[in-house]
Design a protein around this motif. Structure first.
Motif: not given
Length: 322
Positions: A171-175, A180-182, A160-169
């Motif tokens: 309200g936020l752009s991919p960029k 922004i998520p910590p 598993f490769i885990v990006h250590a931020r959550k994603a907001w599906l």
């Protein structure tokens, strides 16, 4: 068995075959990932979405989709072509991806991801891996991540490769979702502690090989994206720094000689110089004249009749200042 100590993240519009060939000149060990390719593009598109250079190995196809049969068919095609691994995208938060029911939104459907892993493993002998976030929207507890990893692991995923931020599906752009998520590196470390038999790599906000070495005290691998794209020459130090190799470090001049020849071969096959050179703008970052190097390539590489030697011409603006 591939060592995943360092890999270059899949980056849309960036990590194409020319970019990966360029990176491979500087590091023989770093794992290269394709841009995300959707099952629809592979099965129904007219382009060559799976092409790569033999020199790119180890190279991983990142696949976007959620129909297990389509994923299996694409996996088989990729394995037949010689890819070393296939990675399922469960991390991209864009609207376009969600509408296709793949990417980060699949974290809410671990059984479906597991089904894809299972069907793909049934038809190929190469590893099937998953790249995810630590959570999505308000589903951001460690229990949520643990349940996702556990379910997909049971289907046969071992890396598993885990990006250590959550994603907001929404309200936020991919960029914005990349910044922004910590970051929560400890949460990824916890995954490795709880699933010691899994290979776990970490992604997000890592900018130096020294930072990579620090992470490697806790987990198995580090994935870096934008920093390598902006400062690609850091890869020249990767094999020595992370693997302890004693190879002679390739110089920028030697990299350029390889890429002039490669660019000219690409042109002879009907391509254009800037298909290759656009990925090389950061090669001289940190040196006097780097700005002039970038500008010269940007202004000249796209012109009709331009050949690979445009790289040497651009580098002269740096060399005369060294």
């Amino acid at each position: 068995m591939i060592s995943h100590k360092l890999s270059v993240a899949p980056m849309l519009d960036w990590t194409d075959r020319h970019c990966r060939y360029f990176y491979r000149q500087m590091s023989k060990r770093t794992v290269m990932y394709t841009e995300m390719v959707t099952t629809g593009a592979i099965l129904f598109g007219k382009g060559d979405y799976l092409g790569f250079n033999d020199e790119e190995h180890p190279v991983v196809l990142q696949l976007g989709g959620s129909d297990s049969q389509a994923m299996a068919e694409c996996a088989k095609r990729a394995a037949d072509l010689g890819y070393d691994e296939i990675n399922i995208n469960v991390g991209c938060p864009s609207d376009r991806v969600q509408n296709g029911r793949f990417g980060a939104c699949l974290m809410a459907e671990p059984a479906l991801v597991g089904e894809c892993v299972n069907e793909m493993k049934a038809v190929v002998d190469i590893p099937i891996t998953v790249k995810s976030r630590i959570g999505i929207d308000d589903q951001d507890s460690y229990e949520f991540l643990h349940r996702f990893i556990d379910t997909v692991k049971q289907a046969g995923c071992e890396h598993f490769i885990v990006h250590a931020r959550k994603a907001w599906l929404s309200g936020l752009s991919p960029k914005q979702n990349r910044d922004i998520p910590p970051l929560d590196y400890n949460r990824v470390y916890q995954v490795k502690q709880d699933f010691a038999d899994l290979e776990v790599s970490i992604n997000g906000g890592i900018t130096t090989l020294e930072q990579a070495n620090e992470h490697l005290q806790h987990i198995d691998g580090v994935m870096i994206g934008r920093e390598i794209y902006q400062n690609p020459y850091m890869l020249a130090l990767a094999d020595n720094t992370l693997w302890g190799d004693s190879n002679k470090i390739i110089s920028r001049e030697e990299v350029l000689a390889c890429m002039v020849a490669y660019t000219n071969r690409h042109i002879e096959q009907g391509g254009k110089a800037n298909h290759v050179t656009r990925h090389m703008l950061g090669l001289c970052n940190g040196l006097p004249g780097a700005k002039q190097f970038r500008r010269y390539l940007s202004e000249n590489a796209h012109l009709p009749g331009t050949r690979g030697e445009v790289l040497n011409q651009a580098y002269q603006l740096v060399a005369e200042k060294l």
